[in-house]
Design a protein around this motif. Sequence first.
Motif, PDB file in Angstrom:
ATOM      1  N   LEU A  67      12.531  25.575  25.648  1.00  0.00           N
ATOM      2  CA  LEU A  67      11.325  25.870  26.430  1.00  0.00           C
ATOM      3  C   LEU A  67      11.564  25.577  27.910  1.00  0.00           C
ATOM      4  N   ALA A 124      10.827  19.592  33.100  1.00  0.00           N
ATOM      5  CA  ALA A 124      10.411  20.931  32.709  1.00  0.00           C
ATOM      6  C   ALA A 124      11.053  21.939  33.655  1.00  0.00           C
ATOM      7  N   SER A 148       3.320  23.327  32.475  1.00  0.00           N
ATOM      8  CA  SER A 148       3.788  24.377  31.578  1.00  0.00           C
ATOM      9  C   SER A 148       3.917  23.960  30.120  1.00  0.00           C
ATOM     10  N   LEU A 149       3.993  22.684  29.826  1.00  0.00           N
ATOM     11  CA  LEU A 149       4.170  22.250  28.435  1.00  0.00           C
ATOM     12  C   LEU A 149       3.009  21.378  27.992  1.00  0.00           C
ATOM     13  N   HIS A 152      -1.010  17.042  28.194  1.00  0.00           N
ATOM     14  CA  HIS A 152      -0.156  17.847  29.064  1.00  0.00           C
ATOM     15  C   HIS A 152       0.987  17.004  29.605  1.00  0.00           C
ATOM     16  N   GLU A 178       4.597  22.866  23.351  1.00  0.00           N
ATOM     17  CA  GLU A 178       4.266  24.281  23.481  1.00  0.00           C
ATOM     18  C   GLU A 178       4.232  24.708  24.942  1.00  0.00           C
ATOM     19  N   ASN A 179       4.787  25.871  25.244  1.00  0.00           N
ATOM     20  CA  ASN A 179       4.652  26.387  26.615  1.00  0.00           C
ATOM     21  C   ASN A 179       3.478  27.358  26.698  1.00  0.00           C
ATOM     22  N   SER A 180       3.236  27.867  27.885  1.00  0.00           N
ATOM     23  CA  SER A 180       2.035  28.695  28.087  1.00  0.00           C
ATOM     24  C   SER A 180       2.136  30.043  27.377  1.00  0.00           C
TER      25      SER A 180
END
Length: 270
Positions: A105, A129, A8-9, A4, A26-28
């Motif tokens: 993202l 982020a 969020s990413l 992580h 990857e985001n949620s």
Amino acid sequence: MINHTDSSLRISPIPAFRDNYIWAIENSDGEVVLVDPGDAAPVENFLADSNRSLQAILITHHHADHTGGITQLCKDRKIPVYGPVGNHIKGITHPVKEADIVTLLGAQFEVLAVPGHTLDHLAYFLTIAADHHVTTAPALFCGDTLFAGGCGRLFEGTAEMMYTSLLRIGALPEQTRIYCAHEYTVSNLGFATKAEPDNKAVELRYALELRKREQAIPTLPSTIFDELRTNPFLRCHSVSLKKQVTMHMAQELHSDLETFMYLRRWKDQA
Ligand SMILES: [Zn+2]
């Protein structure tokens, strides 16, 4: 294996070929940005799992094991592909250069020119982020420039170019996580134990990473903190390392750059 960067990413390795990692950020919502998809097949499997959707691709340099999947992945998708300028890489839609900022993202990727392995080599520094409620470590996607415990071969650039690039990466915040493109760590640290035999941190890390590989766990990401203490290519100032390089290469060394140059040659021959 999931890492992580913040709430969020998340960043996961997609293994490809013998020892490549394609990094998936990857985001949620399952939206994915890929770094260096050399092969489309393992990526498609990754995307199909959990219904993820590919949003964009980042390319560090032109070698086929980093770019070979672009055409296939973009065949039925209209997505931006960011990478080195010069039109020499098929499929790049958004050429980028030093100091450009790519926003994906909701996060920012700063482009760093880090020539040496190739002349076109870029790295992507992920800092903030979108929902920066959680302050976490930055991440660097550096392809074949800095490896955990080592560095890329000098295929196109000079030793001076590569050394400058490595020093630049080494000056990033120590908590920066290093997402390089190959699982070379154990072999690199094996060499590091020879290059700096009295460095206890190298010895400890070598044992630790060996254990991870025995269980098929990726050794990445690394951190700048660990690299500064154990990666011989970032330790060319070390008196004991200079002594070993002088001995093995039968060379008188006049600078850290020369130390780097002969250390790289020694590893090429090892
Ligand atoms: Zn390469």
